[in-house]
Design a protein around this motif. Structure first.
Motif, PDB file in Angstrom:
ATOM      1  N   PRO A 127       0.842  -1.186   0.088  1.00  0.00           N
ATOM      2  CA  PRO A 127       0.124   0.052   0.070  1.00  0.00           C
ATOM      3  C   PRO A 127       0.893   1.416  -0.231  1.00  0.00           C
ATOM      4  CG  PRO A 127      -0.571  -1.512   1.675  1.00  0.00           C
ATOM      5  CD  PRO A 127       0.632  -2.300   1.304  1.00  0.00           C
ATOM      6  N   ALA A 128       0.062   2.424  -0.719  1.00  0.00           N
ATOM      7  CA  ALA A 128       0.764   3.788  -0.252  1.00  0.00           C
ATOM      8  C   ALA A 128      -0.006   4.550   0.765  1.00  0.00           C
ATOM      9  CB  ALA A 128       0.558   4.264  -1.683  1.00  0.00           C
ATOM     10  N   THR A 129       0.869   5.425   1.255  1.00  0.00           N
ATOM     11  CA  THR A 129       0.104   6.073   2.690  1.00  0.00           C
ATOM     12  C   THR A 129       0.009   7.443   2.392  1.00  0.00           C
ATOM     13  OG1 THR A 129       2.150   6.008   3.355  1.00  0.00           O
ATOM     14  CG2 THR A 129       0.915   4.369   4.158  1.00  0.00           C
ATOM     15  N   PRO A 130      -0.893   8.163   1.377  1.00  0.00           N
ATOM     16  CA  PRO A 130      -0.887   9.597   0.816  1.00  0.00           C
ATOM     17  C   PRO A 130      -1.386  10.401   1.977  1.00  0.00           C
ATOM     18  CG  PRO A 130      -2.632   8.200  -0.163  1.00  0.00           C
ATOM     19  CD  PRO A 130      -1.909   7.278   0.616  1.00  0.00           C
ATOM     20  N   PHE A 131      -2.116   9.915   2.882  1.00  0.00           N
ATOM     21  CA  PHE A 131      -3.106  10.873   3.659  1.00  0.00           C
ATOM     22  C   PHE A 131      -2.199  11.538   5.058  1.00  0.00           C
ATOM     23  CE2 PHE A 131      -6.059  10.446   0.611  1.00  0.00           C
ATOM     24  CZ  PHE A 131      -6.329   9.044   0.531  1.00  0.00           C
ATOM     25  N   PHE A 132      -0.923  10.843   5.342  1.00  0.00           N
ATOM     26  CA  PHE A 132      -0.188  11.227   6.492  1.00  0.00           C
ATOM     27  C   PHE A 132       1.275  10.834   6.206  1.00  0.00           C
ATOM     28  CE2 PHE A 132      -1.029  13.296  10.383  1.00  0.00           C
ATOM     29  CZ  PHE A 132      -0.249  12.721  11.254  1.00  0.00           C
ATOM     30  N   PHE A 133       2.036  11.828   6.475  1.00  0.00           N
ATOM     31  CA  PHE A 133       3.552  11.489   6.236  1.00  0.00           C
ATOM     32  C   PHE A 133       4.139  10.662   7.276  1.00  0.00           C
ATOM     33  CE2 PHE A 133       7.177  12.564   3.377  1.00  0.00           C
ATOM     34  CZ  PHE A 133       8.078  12.198   4.421  1.00  0.00           C
ATOM     35  N   ASN A 134       4.559   9.360   6.740  1.00  0.00           N
ATOM     36  CA  ASN A 134       5.332   8.568   7.754  1.00  0.00           C
ATOM     37  C   ASN A 134       6.974   9.070   7.748  1.00  0.00           C
ATOM     38  OD1 ASN A 134       5.545   6.500   9.433  1.00  0.00           O
ATOM     39  ND2 ASN A 134       6.355   5.136   8.462  1.00  0.00           N
ATOM     40  N   THR A 135       7.633   9.382   8.830  1.00  0.00           N
ATOM     41  CA  THR A 135       8.740   9.793   8.980  1.00  0.00           C
ATOM     42  C   THR A 135       9.826   8.676   8.846  1.00  0.00           C
ATOM     43  OG1 THR A 135       8.586   9.762  11.356  1.00  0.00           O
ATOM     44  CG2 THR A 135       8.363  11.943  10.436  1.00  0.00           C
ATOM     45  N   LEU A 136       9.643   7.429   9.111  1.00  0.00           N
ATOM     46  CA  LEU A 136      10.306   6.445   8.581  1.00  0.00           C
ATOM     47  C   LEU A 136      10.396   5.829   7.272  1.00  0.00           C
ATOM     48  CD1 LEU A 136      10.959   4.267  11.941  1.00  0.00           C
ATOM     49  CD2 LEU A 136      12.586   5.663  10.780  1.00  0.00           C
ATOM     50  N   TYR A 137       9.633   6.750   6.373  1.00  0.00           N
ATOM     51  CA  TYR A 137       9.352   6.453   4.895  1.00  0.00           C
ATOM     52  C   TYR A 137       8.247   5.329   4.941  1.00  0.00           C
ATOM     53  CZ  TYR A 137      13.131   9.454   5.224  1.00  0.00           C
ATOM     54  OH  TYR A 137      14.027  10.682   5.521  1.00  0.00           O
ATOM     55  N   ASP A 138       8.570   4.316   3.713  1.00  0.00           N
ATOM     56  CA  ASP A 138       7.609   3.246   3.703  1.00  0.00           C
ATOM     57  C   ASP A 138       7.611   2.513   4.922  1.00  0.00           C
ATOM     58  OD1 ASP A 138       7.337   0.900   0.841  1.00  0.00           O
ATOM     59  OD2 ASP A 138       6.285   1.109   2.627  1.00  0.00           O
ATOM     60  N   PRO A 139       6.419   2.332   5.372  1.00  0.00           N
ATOM     61  CA  PRO A 139       5.991   1.645   6.639  1.00  0.00           C
ATOM     62  C   PRO A 139       5.846   0.068   6.333  1.00  0.00           C
ATOM     63  CG  PRO A 139       4.154   2.610   5.704  1.00  0.00           C
ATOM     64  CD  PRO A 139       5.176   3.109   5.080  1.00  0.00           C
ATOM     65  N   TYR A 140       5.858  -0.453   5.162  1.00  0.00           N
ATOM     66  CA  TYR A 140       5.701  -1.708   4.705  1.00  0.00           C
ATOM     67  C   TYR A 140       6.950  -2.332   4.330  1.00  0.00           C
ATOM     68  CZ  TYR A 140       0.823  -0.074   4.466  1.00  0.00           C
ATOM     69  OH  TYR A 140      -0.297   0.747   4.774  1.00  0.00           O
ATOM     70  N   ARG A 141       8.007  -1.523   4.435  1.00  0.00           N
ATOM     71  CA  ARG A 141       9.342  -2.393   4.219  1.00  0.00           C
ATOM     72  C   ARG A 141      10.013  -2.946   5.322  1.00  0.00           C
ATOM     73  NH1 ARG A 141      14.132   1.309   1.759  1.00  0.00           N
ATOM     74  NH2 ARG A 141      15.135  -0.911   1.114  1.00  0.00           N
ATOM     75  N   GLU A 142      10.624  -4.093   4.957  1.00  0.00           N
ATOM     76  CA  GLU A 142      11.256  -4.915   6.147  1.00  0.00           C
ATOM     77  C   GLU A 142      12.221  -4.058   7.033  1.00  0.00           C
ATOM     78  OE1 GLU A 142      11.206  -8.302   5.747  1.00  0.00           O
ATOM     79  OE2 GLU A 142      11.735  -8.600   7.613  1.00  0.00           O
ATOM     80  N   GLY A 143      11.650  -4.076   8.216  1.00  0.00           N
ATOM     81  CA  GLY A 143      12.709  -3.265   9.317  1.00  0.00           C
ATOM     82  C   GLY A 143      12.104  -1.846   9.537  1.00  0.00           C
ATOM     83  N   ALA A 144      11.059  -1.712   9.064  1.00  0.00           N
ATOM     84  CA  ALA A 144      10.363  -0.166   9.348  1.00  0.00           C
ATOM     85  C   ALA A 144       8.840  -0.592   9.520  1.00  0.00           C
ATOM     86  CB  ALA A 144      10.138   0.476   7.938  1.00  0.00           C
ATOM     87  N   ASP A 145       8.376   0.468  10.008  1.00  0.00           N
ATOM     88  CA  ASP A 145       6.675   0.550  10.334  1.00  0.00           C
ATOM     89  C   ASP A 145       6.391   2.023  10.413  1.00  0.00           C
ATOM     90  OD1 ASP A 145       5.323  -2.294  12.153  1.00  0.00           O
ATOM     91  OD2 ASP A 145       4.283  -0.220  11.605  1.00  0.00           O
TER      92      ASP A 145
END
Lengths: 351, 365
Positions: A127-145
């Motif tokens: 998924p993409a997350t256009p409605f609110f900016f996640n400061t750790l970038y792509d939350p679906y990537r391994e090692g991120a959230d």
């Protein structure tokens, strides 16, 4: 690399051939391309026969195919970089990945060959997350959230319709910028994928992209043709225009656009100074194009990609048309493209 | 495995930019041992220590640092009844430091944040990067796909309008964290072992109209441009919520920055976050916030400020009215918070009258 749950058979790789000898290009990409079906569209202005090495599963389309399908009295001109749109039109796959023919796979900071097709598909299937900016970038990537403070109701995200990659070596700078810094090459590898927020406009470069044809196919369109359009990216704005249209459509329909990884290695080609002498128009037009798209809001009743494009074309003709015939022609091309898409782009393959 | 830089003494000679124009604000309840590691980067700067918790406890500051220290007694003495807006038993109290500072820039950092290493193994001077970020323009009106265009080796991409290439002043520089990431309690519970090991070598401007979760662990801002918006709310002792202080300040700040045409950057620099707080304790603090943020976010997303709000204070007071009106019905807490927002501005203006600087007697060294 997270494995995308996609069958290779759901993907077409579309290459617009602006050079006739694709031997070294295809060989550089062999390990990555060989599992996919390729659509190679020859620039109708190219006189020589295409040279393509053995070992690939591909179809070639050239001027004769284009003329047969599109007809001669079209306001759409599939020449130069725009030839690839013909490939988008005739494909029947869910996902399309497209690279300029002067790009080869890059290596990451550890020296491993990057598979941009796999990364693009991963981008499109998470998924993409256009409605609110996640400061750790792509939350679906391994090692991120998602970080603290990110609303839970927005954590499902939306479908990603477009994945915009970047370029090592020759970055996609405009001619004045590159001419000022002729030696500048991009060596910065930024290990991130970011969703471009809703209502934030951006310049989409056609050099290294992938999209969900099923969701937004009609919105990637060959419309803006500069009077002095040439065979170098410095002499075009067609992808920038197409990308702005696509972003408006995505924002309206609640779809996402990602930018960042993957990188490709873009080979040196052409001269920024030569292009600059030839072509200024695109740079000037952006001054009007950007505010226009930033303020564009489609009516709630417009619910399909095709209808979005028709509505945008109407507004382009009305508001931008008066300032330059380039825009009127773009608006006409957009309408024509939707007609073409309905006739040729959907249903069973015409060829 | 990511690790902090252990030997910063041999760090390259530091040229302390903005030495006399920047204060470092540190909230603490325990000790300031972590400053030893930051010494080569922080020593030239003035520190404002805000001591939370028991004021009778003595906080030892390592030798050689120039600092002022405020405990709860000092806060009460200086602000009188207005001290009610400053949180107790929560790091939100740090915003008192912003208020008493006389400098143009503030850098704030938590006392469990160490020096990180970049991928080449070099110790990262986080303060230096923040200063670079804050002294170069932001580009909130159009997204640059090559991130910060002012960075060495980068630039604006094809299609970026020339009229927007000057950018706008940067009001906030939001840094990130290696090792323990800033996750909320539910995420911490599900992924207790996850560590952030990914070094993303970018600074980017958050587009106008887009909100983000602002973390106060590693943050720098221009006090003149946006200071009064950096109120960290009512948290901790006697309050129904915690761990939303920086979030609240971030949402208010972004709305006001968007209104005033100022920029907010995020990305580099990284610090090394060493301590994972207890997720069960965090869950209790955040619990209400998790539900409330579902109302709060749409509120901020839809918030508009009238044209005549031309200063940060005016914007903030207007926001407080809207908070009372629209969020008051979610919970009486927001009524109190709206009042506290006004008290904060009153206190800010009292301590920071425009023109002559007011002399405020220091806390005990």
């Amino acid at each position: 690399m997270p494995l995308a749950n996609i069958n290779d058979s759901e993907v077409d790789i579309v290459i617009g051939a602006l050079q006739s000898d694709l031997t070294s290009f295809m060989n550089e990409w062999r390990t990555i391309f060989s599992r996919f079906h390729l659509i190679i569209v020859k620039d109708p202005d190219l006189k020589e026969e295409l040279k393509i090495p053995e070992g690939f599963n591909f179809d070639v389309y050239s001027k004769s195919h284009i003329d047969r399908v599109v007809g001669s009295s079209s306001s759409i001109v599939f020449s130069g970089y725009s030839c690839r749109y013909f490939g988008f039109l005739v494909s029947r796959k869910k996902y399309i990945v497209s690279f300029d023919d002067d790009c080869i796979p890059a290596k990451d900071s550890k020296g491993f060959l990057i598979d941009p097709v796999a990364q693009h598909l991963a981008n499109l299937t998470t998924p993409a997350t256009p409605f609110f900016f996640n400061t750790l970038y792509d939350p679906y990537r391994e090692g991120a959230d998602f970080v603290r403070g990110y609303p839970f109701s927005l954590r499902n995200g939306v479908t990603c319709a477009l994945s915009c990659g970047l370029w090592l070596n020759l970055a996609d700078l405009d001619a004045p910028t590159q001419a000022l810094k002729p030696q500048q090459r991009n060596s910065l590898y930024v290990d991130a994928v970011i969703t471009v927020p809703s209502r934030a406009m951006m310049p989409v470069s056609g050099i290294n992209i992938a999209f969900d044809r099923e969701s937004v196919g009609p919105a990637l369109l060959p419309a803006l043709k500069l009077a002095g359009e040439g065979k170098f990216r410095w002499e075009t704005m067609e992808d920038i225009w197409s990308g702005m249209c696509l972003k408006v459509v995505c924002d309206h329909l609640g779809l996402g656009v990602k930018s960042g990884l993957p990188y490709v290695w873009r080979q040196d080609r052409g001269s920024a100074i030569e292009s600059l002498k030839k072509e200024w128009e695109g740079v000037k037009l952006m001054e009007e194009i950007v505010p226009f798209f930033q303020s564009m809001r489609l009516p709630q009743t417009v619910a399909t990609t095709e209808d979005c494009v028709i509505e945008m074309a109407r507004t382009v003709k009305q508001q931008l048309g008066p300032s330059s015939p380039v825009f009127t022609r773009a608006a006409d091309a957009m309408v024509e493209w939707v007609k073409l898409w309905k006739a040729v782009g959907s249903g069973s393959s015409p060829l | 495995m990511v690790e902090p830089a252990t030997d910063t003494k041999s760090a390259a000679k530091v040229v302390p930019l903005l030495k006399d124009e920047l204060d470092i604000v540190i909230p603490t309840i325990r000790n300031l041992d972590f400053l030893e590691m930051w010494r080569p980067f922080f020593e030239p700067y003035h520190l404002i220590i805000v001591q939370d918790g028991d004021p009778s406890k003595t906080i030892k500051v390592p030798e050689g640092f120039d600092y002022e220290l405020y405990n709860r007694n000092d806060i009460n003495r200086i602000l009188g009844p207005k001290a009610s807006c400053i949180s107790f038993k929560d790091s939100a109290c740090r915003c008192f430091g912003y208020m008493v500072s006389k400098k143009k820039y503030i850098f704030t950092i938590d006392d469990d944040c160490f020096v990180a290493k970049d991928p080449s193994g070099k110790a990262i001077n986080a303060l230096e990067q923040h200063i670079k970020n804050i002294l170069s323009p932001s580009t909130p009106f159009f997204f640059n796909t090559l991130y910060d265009p002012y960075r060495d080796g980068a630039d604006f991409v094809r299609g970026y309008p020339f009229s927007l290439r000057e950018g706008v002043p940067t009001a906030v520089s939001h840094g990130l964290w290696l090792n323990i990431p800033d996750y909320d309690a539910p995420t911490q519970l599900v992924k207790p072992l996850e560590r952030n090991t990914r070094y993303v070598d970018a600074v980017l401007t958050i587009p106008k109209g887009t909100l983000f979760p602002m973390c106060g662990m590693n943050l720098c801002f221009d006090r003149d441009l946006i200071g009064p918006a950096m109120y960290f709310g009512l948290m901790g002792d006697g309050q129904p919520i915690g761990r939303y202080d920086d979030m609240w300040a971030g949402w208010c700040t972004k709305v006001i920055c968007d209104h005033l045409g100022l920029g907010v950057k995020t990305g580099l620099p990284y610090i090394y976050h060493s301590k994972a707080s207890n997720p069960f304790v965090n869950l209790k603090k955040e619990y209400k916030g998790i539900f409330w943020q579902e109302e709060i976010i749409p509120f901020f997303q839809a918030a508009t400020l009238p044209k005549d709000c031309t200063t940060v204070q005016k914007c903030y007071i207007e926001l407080s009215k809207q908070v009372k009106e629209k969020l008051g019905k979610v919970d009486p807490y927001f009524d109190k918070l709206a009042d506290a927002m006004v008290t904060w501005i009153d206190a800010w203006d009292e301590l920071n009258p425009s023109g002559a600087s007011a002399k405020v007697s220091n806390g005990q060294a």
